[in-house]
Design a protein around this motif. Structure first.
Motif, mmCIF file in Angstrom:
data_model
loop_
_atom_site.group_PDB
_atom_site.id
_atom_site.type_symbol
_atom_site.label_atom_id
_atom_site.label_comp_id
_atom_site.label_asym_id
_atom_site.label_seq_id
_atom_site.Cartn_x
_atom_site.Cartn_y
_atom_site.Cartn_z
ATOM 1 N N ILE A 35 0.783 -1.174 0.089
ATOM 2 C CA ILE A 35 -0.069 0.013 -0.049
ATOM 3 C C ILE A 35 0.802 1.331 -0.222
ATOM 4 N N ALA A 36 1.021 2.033 -0.908
ATOM 5 C CA ALA A 36 1.644 3.178 -1.087
ATOM 6 C C ALA A 36 0.679 4.139 -1.211
ATOM 7 N N ARG A 37 1.195 5.510 -0.887
ATOM 8 C CA ARG A 37 0.382 6.711 -0.870
ATOM 9 C C ARG A 37 1.016 7.980 -1.416
ATOM 10 N N THR A 38 0.325 9.042 -1.756
ATOM 11 C CA THR A 38 0.916 10.404 -1.769
ATOM 12 C C THR A 38 0.001 11.169 -0.760
ATOM 13 N N PHE A 39 0.635 12.435 -0.820
ATOM 14 C CA PHE A 39 0.114 13.353 0.435
ATOM 15 C C PHE A 39 -0.704 14.656 -0.124
ATOM 16 N N GLN A 40 -1.382 15.298 0.561
ATOM 17 C CA GLN A 40 -2.063 16.473 0.041
ATOM 18 C C GLN A 40 -1.044 17.516 -0.192
ATOM 19 N N THR A 41 -0.081 17.705 1.053
ATOM 20 C CA THR A 41 0.939 18.592 1.157
ATOM 21 C C THR A 41 2.026 17.814 0.599
ATOM 22 N N THR A 42 2.828 18.305 -0.442
ATOM 23 C CA THR A 42 3.706 17.558 -1.229
ATOM 24 C C THR A 42 4.729 17.031 -0.269
ATOM 25 N N LYS A 43 5.171 15.668 -0.162
ATOM 26 C CA LYS A 43 6.288 14.889 0.641
ATOM 27 C C LYS A 43 7.070 14.416 -0.157
ATOM 28 N N LEU A 44 8.410 14.792 -0.073
ATOM 29 C CA LEU A 44 9.285 14.207 -1.114
ATOM 30 C C LEU A 44 10.764 14.590 -0.309
ATOM 31 N N PHE A 45 11.798 13.775 -0.801
ATOM 32 C CA PHE A 45 13.122 14.151 -0.325
ATOM 33 C C PHE A 45 13.700 15.408 -1.294
ATOM 34 N N PHE A 46 13.363 16.758 -0.567
ATOM 35 C CA PHE A 46 13.467 18.011 -1.510
ATOM 36 C C PHE A 46 14.800 18.228 -1.597
ATOM 37 N N ASN A 47 15.769 17.801 -1.247
ATOM 38 C CA ASN A 47 17.236 18.261 -1.233
ATOM 39 C C ASN A 47 17.913 16.939 -2.088
ATOM 40 N N LEU A 48 17.270 16.441 -2.562
ATOM 41 C CA LEU A 48 17.664 15.169 -3.389
ATOM 42 C C LEU A 48 17.324 15.298 -4.717
ATOM 43 N N SER A 49 17.895 14.497 -5.786
ATOM 44 C CA SER A 49 17.446 14.758 -7.186
ATOM 45 C C SER A 49 16.315 13.717 -7.286
ATOM 46 N N ALA A 50 15.380 13.865 -8.390
ATOM 47 C CA ALA A 50 14.228 12.890 -8.630
ATOM 48 C C ALA A 50 14.850 11.744 -8.727
ATOM 49 N N GLU A 51 16.050 11.482 -9.347
ATOM 50 C CA GLU A 51 16.431 10.139 -9.502
ATOM 51 C C GLU A 51 16.662 9.413 -8.285
ATOM 52 N N ASP A 52 17.359 10.229 -7.320
ATOM 53 C CA ASP A 52 17.681 9.607 -6.034
ATOM 54 C C ASP A 52 16.523 9.119 -5.061
ATOM 55 N N ASN A 53 15.466 10.111 -5.515
ATOM 56 C CA ASN A 53 14.181 9.839 -4.667
ATOM 57 C C ASN A 53 13.667 8.543 -5.077
ATOM 58 N N ILE A 54 13.798 8.293 -6.330
ATOM 59 C CA ILE A 54 13.309 7.043 -7.087
ATOM 60 C C ILE A 54 14.184 5.998 -6.731
ATOM 61 N N ARG A 55 15.482 6.001 -6.672
ATOM 62 C CA ARG A 55 16.213 5.105 -6.033
ATOM 63 C C ARG A 55 15.909 4.464 -4.839
ATOM 64 N N ILE A 56 15.734 5.592 -3.964
ATOM 65 C CA ILE A 56 15.692 5.035 -2.484
ATOM 66 C C ILE A 56 14.309 4.333 -2.407
ATOM 67 N N GLY A 57 13.389 4.688 -3.105
ATOM 68 C CA GLY A 57 11.995 3.918 -3.046
ATOM 69 C C GLY A 57 12.158 2.575 -3.557
ATOM 70 N N CYS A 58 13.084 2.345 -4.753
ATOM 71 C CA CYS A 58 13.015 1.172 -5.436
ATOM 72 C C CYS A 58 13.969 0.047 -4.539
ATOM 73 N N GLU A 59 15.031 0.906 -3.761
ATOM 74 C CA GLU A 59 15.936 0.047 -2.911
ATOM 75 C C GLU A 59 15.209 -0.553 -1.496
ATOM 76 N N VAL A 60 14.226 0.319 -1.269
ATOM 77 C CA VAL A 60 13.280 -0.141 -0.278
ATOM 78 C C VAL A 60 12.899 -1.591 -0.320
ATOM 79 N N MET A 61 12.277 -1.482 -1.686
ATOM 80 C CA MET A 61 11.467 -2.853 -1.892
ATOM 81 C C MET A 61 12.432 -3.844 -2.507
#
Lengths: 313, 238
Positions: free
Chosen positions: B78-104
């Motif tokens: 179960i994954a979710r998004t938030f009403q107020t944007t929640k991301l790893f803001f000081n990282l690149s888009a690529e690194d955000n996705i990389r962290i997500g993939c690695e968690v799985m």
């Protein structure tokens, strides 16, 4: 990821290893002593850096240093265990203390976490002072000698520097790994990190315990080097100095931890002529750094390259 | 796939949710609508384990999620998004996705990351730091971060808020593609055009109570829903 710019650290470590091995041929005992003490501080600050990397400022690293030091000293003096066994048990007992303290402390965040760790650090230090029959209290304990051949400064130098280089290598590998990126995620947004499936509690406790293990090892090495132990070595002032080192160097970066050690140990030494005023200088450096370089020196450099890379596309 | 059984949640004296029960069927897009304060986001927080319900059960793939920690629920799909944007803001888009993939437990190749980012049309900006993105881009990246967790159920909290009409259309198209790829979606949305365009069914909450559950067409005609939330004008517009 963030530390890609410093992937050549392995080469640097090999170079440092080469220099270390020939250094005793060219430098005297005084400088060997300085390098031994700096290496012990490298272990302490690298260990603390695992925790600060997640955005948690711990102020009880000196207490873990004390747990490792007292365990190793008492085992050597009272039980007569071999040096290596004392060292390893001291390390693991400090790690265990880290786990026990971390478990309740990580229910807090931000300043509250710092205050809780400060409290635990003070409690442990009070125990070192007041458990007279075990720790020797204010008189301390003496006669903690390392075995042959480590009572020679040169051999002890190789031992301690070897541990410090190993700690740097482990730290570098950790920050470059998947686990390291999870620490970055926790620092950036812990709630989001949990929501995407990171077991943040486990990460935090692991880092805190491993950091405490490093401090415990440093304690065991220190106590067998100076052959004496006193609770005054583990007061919260030392925990603050270690934290200042990490913050100035740059949390979450191995290079930052090394730089931080240089500043936290070197600056007070350089300004020794200023007496207690040297700590004012360290404080000013901290204020200037957190005001203008909130990521610390190495952190700012790494982030600059990271941003440059992002602008390049 | 997901079944909510008599969920009740109170905050002090305020009843945020009362006896909410409904199901989400595999591979559908279920809309969750209602006025502000109706309890939509609270329901998301209960499903994802951020809040524990005072009463009731959240059954997902035949298991009660109520006692699981947040990260375990995410790992169950179960994954979710938030009403107020929640991301790893000081990282690149690529690194955000990389962290997500690695968690799985996946080690993503560069191409995997590019593919995921191209899904939300951010491939060309993959090395940019997230805080440099526009609001719409951040929203899309938040969806990509949720998608990279390979969820069975995706909870989207106002994914088109702050987007232009064109961007909204693109996002809806993307959601439709996700559904085609086998993802089930629970969508909180105020844009009724979007809801009626993409949702198979709609659940309406008002003051913590479920007041209607039907197809979008029927919901638009439901007098209770019109009075509580839609208003006559909005129904005509939608």
């Amino acid at each position: 990821m963030i530390e890609k710019k410093f992937s050549s650290i392995t080469c640097l470590l090999l170079g440092a290893g080469g220099l270390v091995s020939i250094a005793p041929l060219f430098i005297g005992q005084y400088f060997l002593h300085i390098i031994i003490m700096v290496s012990i501080w490298v272990l302490l600050i690298v260990g603390l850096n695992f925790v600060v990397a997640m955005g948690y400022n711990s102020i009880c690293q000196a207490a873990f240093y004390g747990v490792g030091a007292y365990t190793a000293a008492l085992l050597t003096l009272r039980v007569g265990t071999p040096f290596w066994v004392s060292l390893i048990l001291g390390m693991f007992l400090a790690g265990g203390a880290g786990f026990l303290i971390g478990y309740p402390a990580f229910r807090m965040r931000g300043h509250y976490f710092a205050i809780v760790t400060l409290a635990f650090g003070l409690i442990l230090n009070l125990l070192f002072f007041n458990l007279n029959t075990i720790t020797g209290g204010d008189r301390g304990l003496t006669g903690i000698f390392p075995p042959f051949p480590f009572f020679s400064v040169v051999w002890y130098y190789y031992l301690v520097v070897g541990f410090a280089l190993a700690a740097i290598f482990i730290s570098h590998k950790l920050f470059k790994s998947r686990f390291g990126r999870q620490l970055v995620a926790i620092r950036e947004d812990e709630d989001l990190a949990t929501q995407i499936g990171i077991n943040t509690k486990k990460c935090k406790l692991t880092c805190f315990s491993v950091g405490a293990c490093f401090a415990g090892l440093a304690g065991g090495l220190m106590v067998h080097y100076i052959n004496f132990i006193h609770p005054e070595f583990f007061t919260f002032g030392y925990s603050f100095t270690m934290l200042i080192g990490v913050l100035i160097g740059g949390a979450g970066s191995t290079i930052g931890a090394i730089l931080g050690t240089g500043i936290a140990v070197g600056l007070p030494e350089i300004f020794r002529f200023a007496g207690q005023g040297r700590y004012i200088i360290l404080g000013i450096v901290l204020i200037v750094t957190v005001s203008f370089l909130p990521r610390g020196i190495a952190g700012t450099i790494v982030h600059y390259f990271y941003q440059k890379k992002s602008r390049g596309e | 796939m997901l079944e909510l059984e008599k969920i009740t949640k109170k905050f002090g004296g305020i009843v945020a949710l009362e006896n909410i029960s409904f199901q989400i069927i595999e591979n559908e897009i279920l809309g969750l609508i209602g006025p502000n304060g109706a309890g939509k986001t609270t329901l998301f927080n209960i499903i994802t384990g951020l809040y524990r319900p005072d009463r009731g059960k959240v059954i997902f793939d035949n298991q009660n999620l109520c006692k699981l920690p947040v990260y375990r629920i995410a790992r169950r799909g179960i994954a979710r998004t938030f009403q107020t944007t929640k991301l790893f803001f000081n990282l690149s888009a690529e690194d955000n996705i990389r962290i997500g993939c690695e968690v799985m437990g996946r080690i993503p190749e560069d191409q995997d990351i590019r593919n995921l980012l191209s899904l939300v049309e951010l491939e060309s900006k993959r090395k940019k730091l997230v805080h440099q993105f526009t609001c719409a881009e951040q929203k899309r990246l938040m969806i990509a971060l949720a998608v990279c967790l390979q969820p069975k159920l995706l909870l989207l909290d106002e994914p088109t808020a702050g987007m232009s009409a064109e961007e909204t259309l693109e996002t809806l198209e993307m959601l439709d593609n996700l559904r085609k790829d086998g993802t089930t979606i629970l969508l909180i949305e105020h844009n009724m055009r979007a809801v009626s365009k993409i949702c198979d069914r709609v659940v309406v909450l008002n003051f913590g109570k479920l007041i209607a559950e039907d197809s979008p067409g029927e919901i638009m005609k439901n007098q209770k829903v019109i009075e509580a939330y839609l208003g006559e004008e909005n129904v005509l517009v939608a």
